[in-house]
Motif scaffolding. Structure first.
Motif, PDB file in Angstrom:
ATOM      1  N   GLU A   1       0.929  -1.245  -0.076  1.00  0.00           N
ATOM      2  CA  GLU A   1       0.035   0.010   0.152  1.00  0.00           C
ATOM      3  C   GLU A   1       0.821   1.327   0.025  1.00  0.00           C
ATOM      4  N   VAL A   2       0.278   2.496  -0.306  1.00  0.00           N
ATOM      5  CA  VAL A   2       0.681   3.783  -0.066  1.00  0.00           C
ATOM      6  C   VAL A   2       1.537   3.989   1.258  1.00  0.00           C
ATOM      7  N   SER A   3       2.731   4.173   1.490  1.00  0.00           N
ATOM      8  CA  SER A   3       3.303   4.630   2.756  1.00  0.00           C
ATOM      9  C   SER A   3       3.368   6.154   2.896  1.00  0.00           C
ATOM     10  N   THR A   4       3.298   6.533   4.022  1.00  0.00           N
ATOM     11  CA  THR A   4       3.386   8.240   4.285  1.00  0.00           C
ATOM     12  C   THR A   4       4.542   8.271   5.285  1.00  0.00           C
ATOM     13  N   ILE A   5       5.283   9.216   5.027  1.00  0.00           N
ATOM     14  CA  ILE A   5       6.268   9.954   5.767  1.00  0.00           C
ATOM     15  C   ILE A   5       5.619  11.309   6.235  1.00  0.00           C
ATOM     16  N   PRO A   6       4.966  11.513   7.488  1.00  0.00           N
ATOM     17  CA  PRO A   6       4.389  12.480   7.677  1.00  0.00           C
ATOM     18  C   PRO A   6       5.015  14.147   7.332  1.00  0.00           C
ATOM     19  N   GLU A   7       4.164  14.612   6.816  1.00  0.00           N
ATOM     20  CA  GLU A   7       4.828  16.195   6.431  1.00  0.00           C
ATOM     21  C   GLU A   7       5.941  16.225   5.460  1.00  0.00           C
ATOM     22  N   TYR A   8       6.136  15.068   4.738  1.00  0.00           N
ATOM     23  CA  TYR A   8       6.947  14.996   3.895  1.00  0.00           C
ATOM     24  C   TYR A   8       6.594  14.321   2.455  1.00  0.00           C
ATOM     25  N   VAL A   9       6.180  13.036   2.291  1.00  0.00           N
ATOM     26  CA  VAL A   9       6.020  12.225   1.290  1.00  0.00           C
ATOM     27  C   VAL A   9       5.152  11.047   1.520  1.00  0.00           C
ATOM     28  N   ARG A  10       4.454  10.795   0.166  1.00  0.00           N
ATOM     29  CA  ARG A  10       3.705   9.464   0.212  1.00  0.00           C
ATOM     30  C   ARG A  10       4.227   8.747  -0.918  1.00  0.00           C
ATOM     31  N   LEU A  11       4.615   7.644  -0.568  1.00  0.00           N
ATOM     32  CA  LEU A  11       5.337   6.571  -1.527  1.00  0.00           C
ATOM     33  C   LEU A  11       4.622   5.323  -1.879  1.00  0.00           C
ATOM     34  N   ILE A  12       4.856   4.703  -2.875  1.00  0.00           N
ATOM     35  CA  ILE A  12       4.370   3.457  -3.231  1.00  0.00           C
ATOM     36  C   ILE A  12       5.411   2.787  -4.287  1.00  0.00           C
ATOM     37  N   SER A  13       5.677   1.381  -4.170  1.00  0.00           N
ATOM     38  CA  SER A  13       6.741   0.839  -4.993  1.00  0.00           C
ATOM     39  C   SER A  13       6.127  -0.094  -6.068  1.00  0.00           C
TER      40      SER A  13
END
Length: 117
Positions: free
Chosen positions: A90-102
């Motif tokens: 699933e999409v992961s979130t680094i709060p106040e920085y970025v959302r990522l998925i591979s």
């Protein structure tokens, strides 16, 4: 010293299949295709940024990820899933920085979508 532009280059097992993946599924524009020499490239959505491919007998997937910035990661995941892209979790979130998925290309090279927050 450096000219504008950037190219990633991957060894792949089948250039034709790879070009279809990058153009038809990811939506990039074909830049070149040399069937005789087993080489090709696509132009990404970024000015002067290309991804090139050479057929090789043995392919070792890159563990460094090519990261593509998107406006809306949820919409991008939905659209690419409809085109057959299989995401790793699933999409992961680094709060106040970025959302990522591979995800991976057909030869297992690592890719990511990124949405800056």
């Amino acid at each position: 010293m450096y000219k504008p532009g950037f190219t990633l280059w991957y060894s792949v097992s089948n250039v034709e299949r790879t070009l279809k993946f990058y153009t038809e599924q990811l939506g990039f524009e074909m830049d070149s295709y040399d069937k005789e020499n087993g080489m090709g490239s696509v132009h990404t959505n970024t000015n002067e940024c290309y991804i090139g491919f050479s057929e090789a007998e043995q392919v070792v997937p890159s563990t460094a990820a090519a990261v593509f910035e998107v406006e809306d990661i949820d919409a991008a995941v939905k659209k690419l899933t409809e085109k057959g892209i299989v995401f790793n979790g699933e999409v992961s979130t680094i709060p106040e920085y970025v959302r990522l998925i591979s995800f991976k290309d057909p030869d297992g090279h690592h890719m990511e979508l990124s949405q800056t927050l």
